[in-house]
Motif scaffolding. Structure first.
Motif, PDB file in Angstrom:
ATOM      1  N   TYR A 155       0.885  -1.283  -0.017  1.00  0.00           N
ATOM      2  CA  TYR A 155      -0.172  -0.049   0.048  1.00  0.00           C
ATOM      3  C   TYR A 155       0.840   1.083   0.015  1.00  0.00           C
ATOM      4  O   TYR A 155       0.777   2.035  -0.978  1.00  0.00           O
ATOM      5  N   PHE A 156       1.922   1.371   0.920  1.00  0.00           N
ATOM      6  CA  PHE A 156       2.392   2.738   1.286  1.00  0.00           C
ATOM      7  C   PHE A 156       3.412   2.827  -0.033  1.00  0.00           C
ATOM      8  O   PHE A 156       3.592   4.180  -0.544  1.00  0.00           O
ATOM      9  N   HIS A 251       9.222  -2.141  -5.603  1.00  0.00           N
ATOM     10  CA  HIS A 251       8.150  -1.551  -4.587  1.00  0.00           C
ATOM     11  C   HIS A 251       8.471  -2.141  -3.256  1.00  0.00           C
ATOM     12  O   HIS A 251       7.601  -1.918  -2.391  1.00  0.00           O
ATOM     13  N   PHE A 252       9.516  -3.231  -2.983  1.00  0.00           N
ATOM     14  CA  PHE A 252       9.462  -3.961  -1.832  1.00  0.00           C
ATOM     15  C   PHE A 252      10.552  -3.533  -0.910  1.00  0.00           C
ATOM     16  O   PHE A 252      10.532  -3.580   0.410  1.00  0.00           O
ATOM     17  N   ARG A 253      11.664  -3.388  -1.310  1.00  0.00           N
ATOM     18  CA  ARG A 253      12.963  -2.981  -0.659  1.00  0.00           C
ATOM     19  C   ARG A 253      12.874  -1.515  -0.138  1.00  0.00           C
ATOM     20  O   ARG A 253      12.716  -0.563  -0.712  1.00  0.00           O
ATOM     21  N   PRO A 254      12.951  -1.497   1.248  1.00  0.00           N
ATOM     22  CA  PRO A 254      13.118  -0.028   1.992  1.00  0.00           C
ATOM     23  C   PRO A 254      14.036   0.940   1.417  1.00  0.00           C
ATOM     24  O   PRO A 254      13.899   2.019   1.286  1.00  0.00           O
ATOM     25  N   LYS A 262      13.048   8.844   3.996  1.00  0.00           N
ATOM     26  CA  LYS A 262      12.184   9.168   5.025  1.00  0.00           C
ATOM     27  C   LYS A 262      10.832   7.850   5.019  1.00  0.00           C
ATOM     28  O   LYS A 262       9.954   8.062   6.060  1.00  0.00           O
ATOM     29  N   LEU A 263      10.536   7.447   3.698  1.00  0.00           N
ATOM     30  CA  LEU A 263       9.579   6.698   3.540  1.00  0.00           C
ATOM     31  C   LEU A 263      10.007   5.171   3.975  1.00  0.00           C
ATOM     32  O   LEU A 263       9.088   4.077   3.948  1.00  0.00           O
ATOM     33  N   ARG A 264      11.166   4.816   4.505  1.00  0.00           N
ATOM     34  CA  ARG A 264      11.856   3.320   4.682  1.00  0.00           C
ATOM     35  C   ARG A 264      10.766   2.494   5.500  1.00  0.00           C
ATOM     36  O   ARG A 264      10.435   1.437   5.383  1.00  0.00           O
ATOM     37  N   ALA A 265      10.271   3.086   6.642  1.00  0.00           N
ATOM     38  CA  ALA A 265       9.465   2.569   7.622  1.00  0.00           C
ATOM     39  C   ALA A 265       8.129   2.178   7.103  1.00  0.00           C
ATOM     40  O   ALA A 265       7.712   0.898   7.200  1.00  0.00           O
ATOM     41  N   LYS A 266       7.529   3.020   6.308  1.00  0.00           N
ATOM     42  CA  LYS A 266       6.304   2.464   5.674  1.00  0.00           C
ATOM     43  C   LYS A 266       6.457   1.744   4.608  1.00  0.00           C
ATOM     44  O   LYS A 266       5.746   0.798   4.314  1.00  0.00           O
ATOM     45  N   ILE A 267       7.547   1.703   3.967  1.00  0.00           N
ATOM     46  CA  ILE A 267       7.894   0.715   2.626  1.00  0.00           C
ATOM     47  C   ILE A 267       8.186  -0.643   3.423  1.00  0.00           C
ATOM     48  O   ILE A 267       7.432  -1.657   3.020  1.00  0.00           O
ATOM     49  N   LEU A 268       8.857  -0.682   4.539  1.00  0.00           N
ATOM     50  CA  LEU A 268       8.901  -2.027   5.288  1.00  0.00           C
ATOM     51  C   LEU A 268       7.615  -2.384   5.716  1.00  0.00           C
ATOM     52  O   LEU A 268       7.267  -3.641   5.560  1.00  0.00           O
TER      53      LEU A 268
END
Length: 435
Positions: A155-156, A251-254, A262-268
């Motif tokens: 999603y994110f 779309h999967f690796r942070p 800054k989006l790494r947590a959301k990607i994870l």
């Protein structure tokens, strides 16, 4: 896969503004806006377009949006119940019997219509990502995460890349999703000789078979390949640098270059959600059988993927609609390159995402249930100026035409039009000329 945009600019200067021969195909729709025409109208600003739309079109209601979640879920549940009463997941013992034919047709009927219904949930989650579902982005993200993750959508991650798709529509350099490849990237040499890849495949397969292959790769393979960064992504990393040849952004690796740090947590969080859904499906497969899970979930899931790719493919591609290099692109040019198309009964299931797509690209924060009214206002304003794209061609015919005519652009600068490999001379013709 990295499109090598920098190398393309240096090694092959594009022919700016060459229109596709397919614009002249008999009976084919042609976009009324031609930026190469000296008499082309001046484009209005986003504010001028917004001013003609009733203000209530921008009012969002969580209750109204949730009604459609419950409506679509009720349809999905009803179809599951009805199917469970008439079909078994056990394969008939005699595969040549009438019962086997009924079994095959029955499960295909279920897969198509369940996939069609679930595309409605997909569109609703897409509304959440845009902030159009309700006035609370927290609520939007919760609902969007649940619905998209259930359909194996990170999603994110997709929320971010889809927002870029809206910010850079029909931008050949910084666009995202369904960014046209160049002739060189598709295997054409500097003099249109067929050297490798799609150019050679097209010649070997023939026009019709290649169009079928285009439809198959888009609707069956396109979505997972896009998520993995292997097809249809943009040319630039999130820092604005060109991707190197062979470099991919998924779309999967942070740490994917597709996203800012800054989006790494959301990607994870998105990736873990996909893994959790896959884990549940795997457990159900061991408990009830892989065929059972495929029949109830896998086959409809594939139809849902096909629908979502079809919409993006058809709403932004036509041989008469321009694509823009960074030197010519503006946000309004990109947004007005979007095409509305009729989808008949599927508008009901898919919340009119294809027939009101121009309004959606102009104002993505507008809830879909207001898009009809907004589209009427936009059409009344833009159509007299020749700036509203509506192709009345049935979607399945439009799909076939685009599969045959929209294969590549000549470069990533200036104003480009999609070209067809059907118009590129065959190798034997080039050899004959040399002889």
């Amino acid at each position: 896969m990295g499109k090598g945009g920098r190398a393309e600019t240096q090694s092959r200067q594009p022919v700016i503004g060459k229109p596709s021969r397919r614009i002249k195909d008999e009976g084919a729709w042609v976009s009324p806006y031609n930026p190469l025409d000296p008499k082309a109208p001046e484009l209005p600003s986003k504010g001028q377009i917004k001013a003609v739309i009733p203000k209530e079109c921008f009012e969002r209601s969580a209750l109204h949006s949730m009604y459609f979640v419950f409506r679509d879920s009720a349809m999905a549940a009803a179809l599951v119940y009805g199917t469970s009463q008439v079909l078994s997941t056990d394969v008939p013992s005699d595969l040549l019997s009438v019962d086997a034919l009924k079994w095959f047709l029955g499960w295909n009927f279920y897969a198509f219509w369940q996939g069609t219904i679930l595309t409605g949930h997909w569109v609703l989650a897409h509304e959440c990502g845009h902030g159009a579902f309700s006035s609370s982005q927290t609520f939007n993200d919760i609902m969007g995460y649940i619905m998209h993750q259930a359909l194996l959508v990170p999603y994110f991650a997709w929320q971010y890349t889809h927002a870029k798709h809206h910010r850079r529509t029909n931008n050949l350099v910084d666009g995202e999703s369904h960014v046209p490849s160049t002739g060189a990237e598709n295997g054409l040499g500097p003099n249109n000789e067929r050297q490798s890849f799609y150019a050679v495949w097209h010649e070997a397969m023939g026009d019709g078979a290649f169009a079928v292959w285009q439809i198959f790769t888009h609707l069956v393979l396109g979505w997972p390949l896009y998520l993995m960064g292997l097809a249809s992504t943009g040319r630039l990393a999130n820092d604005g640098s060109f991707l190197e040849d062979g470099e991919f952004i998924d779309h999967f690796r942070p740490g994917s270059k597709m996203f800012p740090s800054k989006l790494r947590a959301k990607i994870l969080m998105s990736t873990l959600g996909v893994i959790a859904t896959l884990g549940l499906l795997l457990k159900l497969s061991f408990d009830y059988g892989f065929l059972t899970v495929f029949l109830w979930y896998g086959a409809p899931y594939m139809w849902t993927n096909s629908w979502l790719v079809l919409y993006t493919w058809l709403q932004h591609n036509d041989p008469s609609v321009p694509q823009y290099g960074a030197d010519q692109w503006t946000w309004v040019k990109g947004a007005l390159s979007t095409i509305d198309r009729p989808y008949g009964i599927f508008d009901f299931f898919h919340h009119k995402i294809g027939s009101t797509h121009v309004a959606h690209h102009l104002f993505h924060e507008m809830p879909f249930y207001r898009a009809d009214e907004a589209t009427a206002a936009i059409k009344a304003y833009l159509e007299p100026m020749g700036l509203y794209n509506y192709d009345p061609t049935p979607w399945y015919k439009a799909m076939w035409r685009i599969a045959k005519t929209c294969h590549y652009v000549e470069g990533i600068e200036g104003i480009q039009y999609q070209q067809s490999l059907e118009d590129v001379p065959r190798t034997s013709e080039l050899k004959a000329k040399k002889a």
